[in-house]
Design an enzyme around this catalytic site. Sequence first.
Site, mmCIF file in Angstrom:
data_model
loop_
_atom_site.group_PDB
_atom_site.id
_atom_site.type_symbol
_atom_site.label_atom_id
_atom_site.label_comp_id
_atom_site.label_asym_id
_atom_site.label_seq_id
_atom_site.Cartn_x
_atom_site.Cartn_y
_atom_site.Cartn_z
ATOM 1 N N ARG A 166 0.835 -1.205 0.000
ATOM 2 C CA ARG A 166 0.000 0.000 0.000
ATOM 3 C C ARG A 166 0.869 1.254 0.000
ATOM 4 O O ARG A 166 0.531 2.281 -0.587
ATOM 5 C CB ARG A 166 -0.937 0.003 1.221
ATOM 6 N N TYR A 224 -13.615 19.881 -13.501
ATOM 7 C CA TYR A 224 -14.333 18.617 -13.707
ATOM 8 C C TYR A 224 -15.447 18.451 -12.660
ATOM 9 O O TYR A 224 -15.257 18.758 -11.482
ATOM 10 C CB TYR A 224 -13.309 17.468 -13.616
ATOM 11 N N ASP A 247 -3.966 21.247 -12.214
ATOM 12 C CA ASP A 247 -4.459 19.994 -12.790
ATOM 13 C C ASP A 247 -4.274 20.090 -14.301
ATOM 14 O O ASP A 247 -4.976 20.826 -14.989
ATOM 15 C CB ASP A 247 -5.940 19.785 -12.440
ATOM 16 N N LYS A 254 -6.684 9.566 -18.470
ATOM 17 C CA LYS A 254 -6.880 10.261 -19.743
ATOM 18 C C LYS A 254 -5.662 10.070 -20.664
ATOM 19 O O LYS A 254 -5.414 8.974 -21.093
ATOM 20 C CB LYS A 254 -7.173 11.741 -19.477
HETATM 21 O O1 P1T Z 1 -11.623 9.988 -13.280
HETATM 22 P P1 P1T Z 1 -10.389 10.244 -12.470
HETATM 23 O O2 P1T Z 1 -9.187 9.504 -12.941
HETATM 24 O O3 P1T Z 1 -10.625 10.104 -11.004
HETATM 25 O O4 P1T Z 1 -9.973 11.784 -12.726
HETATM 26 C C1 P1T Z 1 -10.731 12.861 -12.253
HETATM 27 C C2 P1T Z 1 -10.436 14.067 -13.082
HETATM 28 C C3 P1T Z 1 -9.558 15.016 -12.600
HETATM 29 N N1 P1T Z 1 -9.231 16.117 -13.320
HETATM 30 C C4 P1T Z 1 -9.764 16.324 -14.544
HETATM 31 C C5 P1T Z 1 -9.392 17.554 -15.297
HETATM 32 C C6 P1T Z 1 -10.654 15.395 -15.095
HETATM 33 O O5 P1T Z 1 -11.148 15.640 -16.312
HETATM 34 C C7 P1T Z 1 -11.012 14.247 -14.352
HETATM 35 C C8 P1T Z 1 -11.978 13.232 -14.866
HETATM 36 N N2 P1T Z 1 -12.764 13.686 -15.940
HETATM 37 C C9 P1T Z 1 -13.716 12.924 -16.579
HETATM 38 C C10 P1T Z 1 -14.004 11.667 -16.251
HETATM 39 C C11 P1T Z 1 -14.408 13.602 -17.681
HETATM 40 O O6 P1T Z 1 -15.081 12.959 -18.495
HETATM 41 O O7 P1T Z 1 -14.280 14.838 -17.772
#
Ligand code: P1T
Length: 419
Positions: free
Chosen positions: A73, A125, A198, A234
């Site tokens: 972990r 987001y 971010d 992404k």
């Molecule tokens: O889905 P996750 O890996 O937990 O990431 C969250 C997140 C954080 N920051 C940005 C800019 C993001 O776009 C996202 C997740 N976004 C999507 C799932 C979406 O469709 O916009």
Amino acid sequence: MDSELKQLEAQPQQMWDYFSLDSKYSELGFSTRAIHCGNEPDGKFGGVSPAIDLSTTYAQPYPGQPMCFDYARCGNPTRLALERNLASLENAKYAFALNSGMSACVTIMQLLTQGEHVLCIDDVYGGTQRYLRKILTEKQGIELSMIDFGNLDDVRAAIKPNTRIVWAETPTNPTLKICDIAAVAEICKEKGVMFVVDNTFMSPYLQVFYLKHQYQKQNPLNLGATIVVHSITKYIGGHSDVVMGCICLNDKELYDKLFFSMKSIGSGASPFDCYLALRGSKTLAIRMERAMQNAQQIAEYLESHEKVEKVIYPGLQSHPQYELTKRQSRGPGAMISFYIKGDIKTAERFLRAVKIFTLAESLGGVESLIENPALMTHFSVPPEQRKILGIDDNFIRISTGIEDLKDLKDDIKQALEKA
Ligand code: P1T
């Protein structure tokens, strides 16, 4: 890979000691770092692809003195390989690979104490907003302000004595506003607050520029950001098959605090996921280049189409921060947002008519995705806030993939005809 590394492997070490070896990569180009840093042939058999180390626990030569890892972990070899890779791509000293992008956000917010304040750019987001509004603010006693970062005087004025973190997405999700990273970083430095960027939409490949005549990389950390965050799900992962996030930074004291937070809440990433992300990051540069070429053409096509009201893409001169994007990034990215002429019914007909684009949440994969933020990714954003931001019913977001441009354009053309 080299004797220096092998020597270290033979000795008990702290995880962050491994990061210090990676300065040898710093002069290399992006793809060379993406392919080699963290991916050195293994010391036992010379495997050129990192092994997935599934051990949950590690034998200790002496009680309380692990060789490097004690319990998975807290850290494991596959995660460390990815973390070194990510740190190298973000020009950072350290990185954490976490089990989602949201997990990266939550791990950072554990640094806060009740009564402290977070200043966040107003368009982020939907999941990040849900966490900030519904958990951090309502349940954990943290104050939150969300404002447009376009006017730097507003940013300066919104930082209060109890502000601890300033948080920006750039480009923002989904209205693609660009934050002037260097300028906001300067304000944060002046005020003594952390600045988190971010960078999911740009990826480490694009959110960098080179100082003229100096060939000096300017990633967000070089521009003064304290921490860079990505949803690896992404572009870094790139194949829509792994949910992960990361944190990249330079400050060792902050690294220790975040390590404590990561191991305490269990937000670290699994070895399988780290392996997939390492595989994805190797091709990040060529994927981004291709996706961006497609995006530019599609954005221009949409902008010329009679059924389209307005297109938002930082690579179009019509984008209010077109010049800033050129100044601060290698390219405008592969995310496009646009307003279709009509109402929710028109948007629905269009979204149901696409054949190559997949109607789905998420972004950054090799396949093109399309969605309606008001009904999907940003549904949890309060309607009045969606209205202010322009996330209307006829607002559509595209994540351009790397398919053949002609097929993508033909698909949009036929779907617009059916709308
Ligand atoms: O889905 P996750 O890996 O937990 O990431 C969250 C997140 C954080 N920051 C940005 C800019 C993001 O776009 C996202 C997740 N976004 C999507 C799932 C979406 O469709 O916009």
